[in-house]
Write an enzyme that holds these catalytic residues in place. Structure first.
Site, mmCIF file in Angstrom:
data_model
loop_
_atom_site.group_PDB
_atom_site.id
_atom_site.type_symbol
_atom_site.label_atom_id
_atom_site.label_comp_id
_atom_site.label_asym_id
_atom_site.label_seq_id
_atom_site.Cartn_x
_atom_site.Cartn_y
_atom_site.Cartn_z
ATOM 1 N N HIS A 284 66.520 50.115 75.286
ATOM 2 C CA HIS A 284 67.514 49.088 75.900
ATOM 3 C C HIS A 284 67.786 49.115 77.129
ATOM 4 O O HIS A 284 68.626 49.820 76.966
ATOM 5 C CB HIS A 284 67.984 48.449 74.575
ATOM 6 N N ASP A 295 75.257 53.794 77.285
ATOM 7 C CA ASP A 295 74.702 53.025 76.480
ATOM 8 C C ASP A 295 74.797 51.316 77.346
ATOM 9 O O ASP A 295 74.929 50.331 77.229
ATOM 10 C CB ASP A 295 75.417 52.492 75.369
ATOM 11 N N GLU A 332 69.075 43.409 73.091
ATOM 12 C CA GLU A 332 68.812 44.893 71.979
ATOM 13 C C GLU A 332 69.912 44.732 70.896
ATOM 14 O O GLU A 332 70.874 45.010 69.855
ATOM 15 C CB GLU A 332 68.980 45.880 72.499
ATOM 16 N N GLU A 333 71.541 44.673 72.403
ATOM 17 C CA GLU A 333 73.051 44.281 71.590
ATOM 18 C C GLU A 333 73.034 43.164 71.084
ATOM 19 O O GLU A 333 74.121 43.694 69.661
ATOM 20 C CB GLU A 333 74.085 44.699 72.696
ATOM 21 N N ASP A 361 68.060 55.169 73.281
ATOM 22 C CA ASP A 361 68.910 54.041 73.079
ATOM 23 C C ASP A 361 69.786 54.994 74.169
ATOM 24 O O ASP A 361 70.082 54.788 75.109
ATOM 25 C CB ASP A 361 69.314 53.850 72.258
ATOM 26 N N HIS A 444 83.413 56.192 75.753
ATOM 27 C CA HIS A 444 84.254 54.653 74.632
ATOM 28 C C HIS A 444 82.690 53.698 75.003
ATOM 29 O O HIS A 444 83.137 52.894 75.538
ATOM 30 C CB HIS A 444 85.242 54.167 76.346
#
Length: 629
Positions: A284, A295, A332-333, A361, A444
């Site tokens: 994503h 991410d 995606e999130e 991912d 984080h």
């Protein structure tokens, strides 16, 4: 970024395009949180992460506020209760302790179930709001309490970091909440979203702003040390008492703006010589924050590098045996939205041609490699690991590092990333990444500090782990796309089914009831026979160099997973159709095996368990019938 990604893939020889969907999302407008003490004094939470001079991303003028995607617009003022990780079992313990929940606000720490289920459970127990915080007790060994400096001065967690994230009820169904089961186009009919989004407001906060809330509960209710729940007590200097504390009240406000808005998946295609065999590879592209270095951008960078490698092959005149499709998913999130809508739109083509889906991912957030997959992919996945040098120490392979971390156990797929829609439509799937280990700098997650500065300074200086993961994904994709025979290990699936069966028997034995599982055992035996026959047929096809027989075998390998999907899906969550594994109804992330049976047993619904022994057995027999010779 969508067009940029498609352009990079096009430059490397892929046919790049954008696929657009019109989806329901919501965005933060305003929020507030305050604690009023019994003496009338007030603590006002900032709900912000600190601006750090060393990390320019943290001061970006349009940085994203702290919020929960798909959260409910509302206000609440009430006493509050610490509810641990917010699982149903946590609430059951609180009820048994006599802690009042009705009309209170929940204070829950991250970890365990998907965050949306924490909010869902709070509402189910009559609570009127939910506050979520990250506890350093979940950070492994790299903490300030162990003498490490906090980011940016060191590798420990910055105390103001906040984990954003979606609060959709992921274990019910992912994707656009307003278009369940069909793609979100501009003129699509819109369904009621309430089955999968919260009915109470929620806010994420940092642990530095959770401390006053937790401390105000000290001495009220049951102390955490007396609450019989794993992971109830964290690492902060508080008692983790349940509360409520008489006269201590929280006031929270969360205002969101709803929108039907376009999203774009970037797609790149190399046509293979066998058009009805397709490998899909995805990552994503969206992030909760401006940075998103781990991410999703570590995975996104790896995808671009992979396209370069295949582009070099294309330049030599090479063409893959199987069509390769690269996908950069949007939204995606919020709840795997881009991938879910894409699969819903292309389901007929995918179930007729997809050999496998590979997902990356968070490509790199630490030095601890992880792998989860449907069992038939395990052997090829681990064999390729042995060919990749891992940067941790000289002469160590990726396999060595992974085996040391996992004891050689390949994870079972639950949910939480974009493989979900593929798996539950019967497509072999794999998820990979390199995560934070116990002795790695704290990652984080979903924070402003998931940034280039953090990655370059602590996460992966020199980007050596990015390179290794890129080599791994590319080589694995090459073999799946180009090997003459689809490289599946079907006996590994048999081994997994036997293991899941033993776990099911243990679950049943933990109750006072009985469930007749003989039909399931017989179905597994039938699958074992068919799997062995199919492997023997593959050996025959290769030894005789019989092209037609090789095609027959590859079709069996491609299609057998389709048999595991059950029409109508699991009870009360029809999206999840795979009878062998699915995300747990109260986990969202973690898997449950033989979910129709297992969850019925755990709920005490033994008539449903018996029904799902039959349905699960039918699914396994269907897969066996596809493989039999």
């Amino acid at each position: 970024m969508a067009q940029w990604t498609a352009d990079r893939w096009s430059e490397n020889g892929f046919q790049g395009r954008l696929d657009e969907y019109h989806t329901y999302l919501n965005y933060p407008v305003s929020h507030s949180l305050s604690l009023t003490y019994p003496n009338g004094s007030v603590f006002e939470a900032s709900l912000e992460e600190a601006v750090l001079a060393e990390d320019e991303t943290s001061s970006y003028p349009d940085r994203i506020p702290t919020f929960n995607g798909y959260s409910f617009t509302g206000n609440a003022t009430a006493e509050y209760v610490y509810v641990g990780r917010g699982q149903v079992a946590d609430f059951e313990v609180l009820v048994a302790l006599g802690v009042p929940l009705q009309g209170k606000i929940a204070l829950a720490k991250y970890g365990g179930p998907f965050r949306g289920l924490k909010v869902k459970n709070a509402a189910l127990y009559g609570m009127v709001g939910c506050i979520l915080f990250t506890d350093p007790g979940d950070d492994g060994n790299i903490t300030e309490a162990n003498g490490y400096a906090a980011y940016p001065d060191g590798p420990a967690r910055n105390p103001t970091s906040v984990q954003r994230g979606s609060v959709q009820f992921l274990s019910t169904y992912p994707g656009d909440p307003t278009t369940p089961g069909y793609p979100s186009k501009q003129d699509s009919p819109r369904a009621d979203k309430s089955p999968v989004v919260p009915s109470i407001p929620s806010l994420p906060i940092s642990y530095t702003e959770a401390i006053p809330l937790l401390r105000a509960l000290d001495g009220s209710g049951t102390p955490g040390s007396q609450v019989n729940r794993t992971n109830w007590v964290g690492a902060l200097n508080v008692t983790y008492s349940t509360g409520p504390a008489p006269g201590a009240t929280l006031s929270m406000s969360n205002v969101m703006r709803d929108a039907i808005t376009p999203i774009w998946n970037a797609v790149g295609i190399i046509n293979g010589t066998t058009p009805d065999e397709v490998l899909v590879i995805g990552n994503h592209r969206d992030a909760w924050i401006v940075g998103g270095a781990a991410d999703p951008n570590s995975g996104s960078a790896i995808m671009v590098e992979l396209s370069k490698a295949f582009g070099k092959l294309l330049a030599t005149g090479w063409q893959p045996r199987r069509t390769i499709v690269l996908c950069s998913w949007d939204a995606e999130e919020y709840g795997l939205v881009g991938s879910t809508e894409w699969v819903e739109e292309h389901i007929d083509w995918l179930t007729g041609s997809a050999v496998a889906y590979l997902n990356i991912d968070v490509g790199v957030s630490g030095k601890s490699p992880g792998l989860s997959a449907t069992p038939e992919l395990g052997t090829i996945a681990t064999d390729i690991m042995k060919k990749i040098v891992w940067p941790t120490m000289p002469n160590e392979t990726l396999y060595d590092a992974w085996s040391a971390e996992s004891d050689g156990e390949i994870g079972i797929l639950g949910s939480g990333s974009d493989y979900t829609s593929f798996l539950h439509n019967g497509i072999s799937s794999l998820d990979m990444g390199s995560d934070q280990g116990a002795d790695d700098p704290v990652y984080h997650y979903h924070s402003n500090y998931d940034s280039y500065h953090w990655m370059a300074t602590f996460g992966d200086p020199g980007y050596h782990y990015h390179a290794a993961m890129g080599q791994y994904l590319t080589l694995l994709a090459y073999h799946l796309a180009n090997d003459e025979m689809i490289p599946y290990d079907l006996p590994a699936y048999t081994t997994a089914l036997h293991s899941y069966y033993e776990e099911l028997l243990a679950t049943i034995d933990s109750t006072s009831e009985t469930v007749d599982t003989q039909e399931l055992a017989a179905a597994i035996t039938q699958f074992e026979t068919s799997a062995n026959e199919a492997m023997a047929l593959m050996d025959q096809a290769v030894s005789t160099d019989d092209a037609a027989l090789k095609t027959v075998v590859n079709r069996k390998f491609r299609d057998f997973q389709r048999g595991f999907t059950s029409a109508g899906g699991l009870p009360d969550r029809g999206f999840y159709k795979h009878v062998v594994n699915a995300p747990g109804i109260d986990t969202g992330y973690a898997p449950t095996t033989f979910p129709g049976i297992t969850e019925a047993v755990e709920a005490g619904n033994f008539s449903r368990a018996a029904e799902w022994v039959v349905r699960t057995s039918l699914g396994i027999r269907r897969a066996a019938d596809i493989l039999k010779t």
